[in-house]
Design a protein around this motif. Structure first.
Motif, PDB file in Angstrom:
ATOM      1  N   LYS A  59      18.073  38.365  -0.657  1.00 21.76           N
ATOM      2  CA  LYS A  59      18.597  37.204   0.056  1.00 21.76           C
ATOM      3  C   LYS A  59      17.832  35.941  -0.336  1.00 21.76           C
ATOM      4  N   ARG A  60      16.527  36.123  -0.512  1.00 24.01           N
ATOM      5  CA  ARG A  60      15.707  34.960  -0.874  1.00 24.01           C
ATOM      6  C   ARG A  60      16.154  34.399  -2.223  1.00 24.01           C
ATOM      7  N   PHE A  61      16.538  35.286  -3.123  1.00 23.75           N
ATOM      8  CA  PHE A  61      16.959  34.839  -4.463  1.00 23.75           C
ATOM      9  C   PHE A  61      18.456  35.068  -4.654  1.00 23.75           C
ATOM     10  N   ASN A  62      19.226  34.670  -3.665  1.00 26.46           N
ATOM     11  CA  ASN A  62      20.654  35.012  -3.725  1.00 26.46           C
ATOM     12  C   ASN A  62      21.413  34.264  -4.822  1.00 26.46           C
ATOM     13  N   HIS A  63      20.777  33.234  -5.403  1.00 25.32           N
ATOM     14  CA  HIS A  63      21.433  32.540  -6.504  1.00 25.32           C
ATOM     15  C   HIS A  63      21.153  33.243  -7.825  1.00 25.32           C
ATOM     16  N   PHE A  64      20.317  34.287  -7.809  1.00 27.27           N
ATOM     17  CA  PHE A  64      20.007  35.047  -9.028  1.00 27.27           C
ATOM     18  C   PHE A  64      20.985  36.216  -9.161  1.00 27.27           C
ATOM     19  N   SER A  65      21.198  36.662 -10.399  1.00 26.71           N
ATOM     20  CA  SER A  65      21.950  37.909 -10.574  1.00 26.71           C
ATOM     21  C   SER A  65      21.022  39.052 -10.205  1.00 26.71           C
ATOM     22  N   ILE A  66      21.628  40.217  -9.966  1.00 24.79           N
ATOM     23  CA  ILE A  66      20.804  41.369  -9.573  1.00 24.79           C
ATOM     24  C   ILE A  66      19.756  41.680 -10.646  1.00 24.79           C
ATOM     25  N   TYR A  67      20.112  41.422 -11.931  1.00 27.87           N
ATOM     26  CA  TYR A  67      19.173  41.736 -13.019  1.00 27.87           C
ATOM     27  C   TYR A  67      18.005  40.759 -13.024  1.00 27.87           C
ATOM     28  N   GLU A  68      18.291  39.527 -12.665  1.00 22.10           N
ATOM     29  CA  GLU A  68      17.204  38.556 -12.564  1.00 22.10           C
ATOM     30  C   GLU A  68      16.284  38.909 -11.402  1.00 22.10           C
ATOM     31  N   VAL A  69      16.884  39.353 -10.303  1.00 19.68           N
ATOM     32  CA  VAL A  69      16.074  39.759  -9.158  1.00 19.68           C
ATOM     33  C   VAL A  69      15.162  40.914  -9.556  1.00 19.68           C
ATOM     34  N   LEU A  70      15.724  41.842 -10.336  1.00 18.65           N
ATOM     35  CA  LEU A  70      14.935  43.011 -10.731  1.00 18.65           C
ATOM     36  C   LEU A  70      13.785  42.651 -11.674  1.00 18.65           C
ATOM     37  N   ARG A  71      13.885  41.462 -12.299  1.00 18.70           N
ATOM     38  CA  ARG A  71      12.811  41.049 -13.207  1.00 18.70           C
ATOM     39  C   ARG A  71      11.813  40.098 -12.542  1.00 18.70           C
ATOM     40  N   LEU A  72      11.892  39.942 -11.238  1.00 18.59           N
ATOM     41  CA  LEU A  72      10.978  39.032 -10.541  1.00 18.59           C
ATOM     42  C   LEU A  72       9.524  39.424 -10.801  1.00 18.59           C
ATOM     43  N   PRO A  73       8.672  38.461 -11.105  1.00 15.86           N
ATOM     44  CA  PRO A  73       7.246  38.805 -11.253  1.00 15.86           C
ATOM     45  C   PRO A  73       6.662  39.191  -9.895  1.00 15.86           C
ATOM     46  N   GLN A  74       5.579  39.959  -9.965  1.00 16.30           N
ATOM     47  CA  GLN A  74       5.019  40.520  -8.725  1.00 16.30           C
ATOM     48  C   GLN A  74       4.710  39.465  -7.663  1.00 16.30           C
ATOM     49  N   ASP A  75       4.158  38.327  -8.090  1.00 18.01           N
ATOM     50  CA  ASP A  75       3.767  37.354  -7.070  1.00 18.01           C
ATOM     51  C   ASP A  75       4.956  36.665  -6.409  1.00 18.01           C
ATOM     52  N   GLU A  76       6.135  36.828  -6.987  1.00 20.91           N
ATOM     53  CA  GLU A  76       7.328  36.278  -6.323  1.00 20.91           C
ATOM     54  C   GLU A  76       7.883  37.245  -5.279  1.00 20.91           C
ATOM     55  N   THR A  77       7.306  38.456  -5.238  1.00 17.80           N
ATOM     56  CA  THR A  77       7.886  39.470  -4.351  1.00 17.80           C
ATOM     57  C   THR A  77       7.160  39.576  -3.014  1.00 17.80           C
ATOM     58  N   THR A  78       6.215  38.711  -2.773  1.00 16.17           N
ATOM     59  CA  THR A  78       5.449  38.872  -1.523  1.00 16.17           C
ATOM     60  C   THR A  78       6.268  38.434  -0.306  1.00 16.17           C
ATOM     61  N   ILE A  79       6.153  39.251   0.715  1.00  8.98           N
ATOM     62  CA  ILE A  79       6.842  38.952   1.977  1.00  8.98           C
ATOM     63  C   ILE A  79       5.783  38.959   3.082  1.00  8.98           C
TER      64      ILE A  79
END
Lengths: 342, 567
Positions: B460-480
């Motif tokens: 949801k945070r990256f809803n403007h990304f495609s699913i493949y872009e979401v899957l390539r998120l760097p680790q520090d972008e994944t913090t919740i």
């Protein structure tokens, strides 16, 4: 021909006409919930201006129908369909084959007060059979089947649709004769949707005729009417295939041109300025199109494009004049023709 | 946050001890009797296949052409795609078939090849029969039953626990493997007819897991198809062959072989051999529950049921279908499965990253013996072959609770009739019923809900990304932040609890924990075997992932429940 009794549920004009068709091939057990009608048919072999074959025996006992017939045609209006099924359900088993001929929806909600319908609230008759009974082998019969013409022994045809080929085959064996041809289809949902949705197009057609508009206008209505029937059906995951056959274009042609069609008459009288309640009283039987229109309206949040339904809804349930409806339709932007075919 | 009170659904009671066999005398089990009467069994499959082979035998020309085609395909397989497991004598067999075809080729001009072709067909089918039909040895069965579960359990235990409890009764099978469902019901039905178990499938561990579970609830052994490739190791091959696993060669895709395989399954079911097949056909690559099933083998249950009534219209034995869902906190092959899934779905949009170092292989090996798998097997309600619920006496009831006779589905005008198109439709109906039971009897584990919540927050945070872009998120972008996670987690949990109360899903026993502990439990266990942490919480209270792909994989188990709207 082997000895067999085929069941028919419903002693309306269509039920009687179909009983006569089947009587070409098999004995018929005709169910009516009205004991007087049962007696009348058994004694006089006549009802609602139709002469009935002597091979037709009437009964008021659902258990008897279910016991003696494995193939049954329920032909009652959609408003009574659920109640009828609930009467028959205790006696129906997976042994039975049911082929209905009802062109209407069953709605699980109170339609008069509903503000919105979801797909799950709307049942075709075959879906209702599956829900209410143990029967799985279900079919639907739809097409240009004006009861009066069948009763008069005129040449005609229909389609029997089912996911089961044996249902189609058994239906054809019962219905086919030298005056009537039953085609087959596996597109049951499409066939049912076509049968239901054409009802409101027929209302519009009656209106056009009463306004004195000509054949060009009617063709425009039928062609665009079929397009929007397909748009709506696709939202229900039905394919466009059925619309090119007996239940689609076949039924539209007949019902939009015939003064025998109840829906057509509703439109015609409305355009003459009569009130809906009076018309319904005068016609005597239900015009499914009026109900269909409301259902389509309440489903419009699915985003399909149905301008004819929108305009008719405003005319029948709202304040629009017919002229305003026609103007609305004629002033819309034009799109590509037949864009429902890939 | 307070814990919402709810009562456990009845069938979430886990069984805690091995049940005695329903049929005590192993020698009398159908699997033992039939597979030890090998020739007769093969004969039945061959005859049934020939009976149903009119597509092949309908006229001389087609017959010959199809046989040549089969020969051609078998030769291609042997030369272009040979496997270690291939029978060295097989080449000779097909050479001989070729000889027979050539020798009779002069007859082709006179359209007189039928006798020869019938013999060739029989030879081929007998060959398949010999190759496919397993044995069932009581000794092998006893060995597996007694020796392997303890080993298996110890393999699945954390090292520390293992150290202190190696000889202890705490190494009880059911502490490691939770089995739930109405076991008595299934046991009762196994006295009355053939049981066909159809589990979900996403790990190579599924076969032993379900096998042991079925053994533990006291059912007679099940037969199942195992890929020929699994028969490469000699010892394992012999063992599996002696346990009633029939060999299936997935390289063979021609119709005759597929028909033979189906008829093999039919004959097994007809002869009351309990059967197991994974109706998804293959492991679920995405990690999601199966929503579409392969109908080929499933259809054999319908045909076998009809044939049971052909034998005895009144008292034909019933076939009972038991869906089962298997769940683990981690799936060994998650990495390669999700890679295959994404490659298949995304094609060029998906870039695979390769990082399989030898160090990570060592680490993996270490973790295999230290992790806590948290296996849960959930048996759904037994059904007949049309997906109707059956009671303990085997009586079927349709969805509205009305008694139905399964025989009636095969009747037309009071006659039992055969109609393959009807069977296909019934198979679809059965498939839909199984998929529904997979959903309602899936046991949600803490690992699933944390993975689902975390992935959906990021999605949801990256809803403007495609699913493949979401899957390539760097680790520090994944913090919740934990506070944000908690609020959303709670909504998802409440919805799941509500669904479990409505019998729409089952919840793992961790759900009894307070919210905080449930989150910790989930984060600790989700994919705990992988090199990269699927989820981790740092000391600042931030939750993050080291592998979006794996997070996606474990999250997928909860797709299809429409939980996304609670994020």
């Amino acid at each position: 021909m082997e000895k067999r009794i085929v069941g028919v549920i419903g002693s309306g004009s269509f039920g009687l006409a179909v009983s006569n068709l089947i009587a070409h091939n098999y004995d018929v057990m005709l169910f009516s919930r009205n004991p007087d009608v049962v007696d009348k048919i058994n004694n006089t072999h006549e009802h609602k201006d139709q002469k009935l074959s002597e091979k037709i025996i009437a009964t008021g006992d659902p258990e008897e129908v279910a016991r003696k017939c494995f193939l049954i045609f329920p032909l009652v209006p959609s408003n009574n369909f659920q109640e009828m099924l609930r009467n028959f359900s205790p006696y129906l088993t997976p042994r039975h084959i049911l082929i209905h001929g009802t062109k209407g929806f069953h709605i699980e909600k109170d339609l008069a007060n509903a503000e919105k319908l979801d797909k799950e609230d709307v049942y075709t008759m075959s879906e209702l059979i599956l829900k209410e009974t143990s029967v799985v082998r279900v079919g639907c019969m739809a097409g240009p089947n004006l009861a009066r013409e069948i009763a008069d022994g005129q040449v005609g045809g229909t389609v029997i649709a089912s996911r089961f080929n044996e249902v189609i085959k058994e239906g054809q064996k019962a219905i086919n004769s030298n005056v009537f041809r039953a085609y087959g289809s596996n597109e049951i949902l499409g066939v049912e949707m076509a049968g239901v949705l054409k009802n409101y197009i027929a209302i519009a057609s009656g209106m056009l005729n009463a306004l004195g508009l000509g054949d060009n206008a009617k063709s425009l209505l039928i062609t665009r009417g079929m397009a929007e029937m397909i748009y709506i059906s696709k939202a229900f995951n039905a394919s466009e295939k059925a619309f090119l056959g007996m239940a689609g274009i076949g039924d539209l042609m007949a019902t939009c041109n015939s003064k025998l069609s109840r829906n057509y008459r509703v439109g015609y009288f409305l355009a003459e300025g009569k009130k809906l309640e009076d018309i319904i009283k005068e016609i005597g039987e239900v015009a499914e199109g009026v109900k269909t229109l409301k259902v389509v309206k309440l489903l419009s949040h699915y985003g399909f494009n149905a301008p004819i339904a929108d305009a008719l809804y405003e005319i029948i349930y709202g304040e629009w004049s017919i002229e305003k409806g026609v103007n609305f339709l004629m002033s819309r932007p034009v799109s590509f023709d037949a864009d429902y075919v890939d | 946050m307070t814990k919402k009170n709810f009562t456990l659904p009845e069938n979430r009671v886990y069984i805690d001890k091995v049940q005695p066999f329903v049929h005590e005398d192993i020698e009398k089990w159908p699997i033992h009797v039939q597979y030890n009467n090998r020739e007769e069994f093969i004969k039945q499959v061959v005859e049934l296949t020939i009976k149903n082979a009119s597509w092949l035998t309908k006229d001389g020309k087609t017959f010959r052409r199809e046989l040549k085609n089969i020969l051609y395909q078998e030769k291609i397989r042997l030369t272009q795609d040979p496997w270690k497991s291939d029978d060295p004598k097989e080449k000779l067999f097909w050479k001989d078939i070729k000889k027979q075809i050539i020798a009779s080729s002069t007859l082709e001009y006179q359209n007189d090849t039928r006798d020869v072709d019938e013999k060739i067909l029989k030879d081929i089918l007998n060959y398949y029969g010999e190759e496919m039909t397993p044995n069932f040895k009581v000794k092998s069965y006893r060995f597996v039953q007694n020796v392997l579960p303890p080993v298996y359990v110890r393999l699945m235990s954390p090292l520390k626990e293992l150290f202190f409890n190696f000889f202890s009764s705490k190494m009880n099978f059911f502490r490691k493997m939770k089995v739930t469902g109405d076991v008595d019901h299934i046991r009762s039905l196994s006295k009355q007819g053939t049981v066909v178990v159809v589990p979900t499938h996403f790990s190579n561990l599924d076969s032993p897991t379900i096998g042991y579970s079925l053994n533990a609830i006291g059912l007679s052994a099940f037969t199942y198809g195992a890929g020929v490739n699994l028969f490469t190791l000699n010892a394992l091959s012999r063992l599996m062959n002696n346990l009633g696993a029939y060999r299936v060669d997935r390289r063979r895709k021609h119709r005759l072989y597929l028909e033979f395989l189906k008829n093999f399954s039919k004959v097994a079911i007809l002869n009351e051999i309990n059967s197991l097949f994974f109706p998804g056909g293959t492991r679920s690559r995405s990690g999601a529950l199966e929503s579409r099933l392969k109908l080929g083998l499933l259809g054999t249950t319908i045909e076998a049921q009809r044939m049971n009534f052909e034998r005895d219209l009144k008292n034909g034995k019933k076939i009972f279908i038991v869906p089962a869902t298997l769940n683990y906190h981690y799936v060994f092959e998650a990495n390669s499965l999700i890679d295959q899934h994404l490659k298949q779905v995304g094609k060029e949009e998906y870039l695979m990253d390769e990082d399989h170092s030898s160090f990570s292989a060592l680490k993996r090996a270490y973790k295999v013996i230290t992790a806590n798998a948290g296996m849960v097997v959930s048996f759904g309600p037994p059904m007949d072959v049309l997906g109707n619920i059956v009671d303990r006496e085997g009586q079927s009831f349709d969805k509205s609770g009305q008694k139905v006779e399964i025989r009636d589905y095969f009747m037309l005008n009071n006659q039992l009739t055969q109609d393959s198109q009807r069977d296909q439709q019934y198979t679809q109906i059965l498939g839909e019923a199984i998929v529904e039971k997979f959903k309602t009897h899936n046991v949600v584990l803490s690992s699933h809900i944390v993975a689902f919540t975390a992935f959906q927050i990021l999605r949801k945070r990256f809803n403007h990304f495609s699913i493949y872009e979401v899957l390539r998120l760097p680790q520090d972008e994944t913090t919740i932040p934990k506070t944000e996670f908690r609020i959303i987690f709670d909504r998802v949990r409440d919805r799941l609890i509500e669904m479990s109360e409505n019998k729409e899903v089952l919840l793992g026993e961790e759900f009894d924990l307070p919210q905080e502990e449930l989150i910790t439990h989930g984060i600790k266990h989700v994919g705990n075997y992988h090199d990269k942490k699927v989820l981790k919480m740092n000391r600042h209270g931030m939750i993050y992932t080291q592998s979006m792909k794996l997070l996606f994989f474990y999250h997928n188990r909860l797709t299809g429940y429409e939980l996304e709207q609670y994020i």
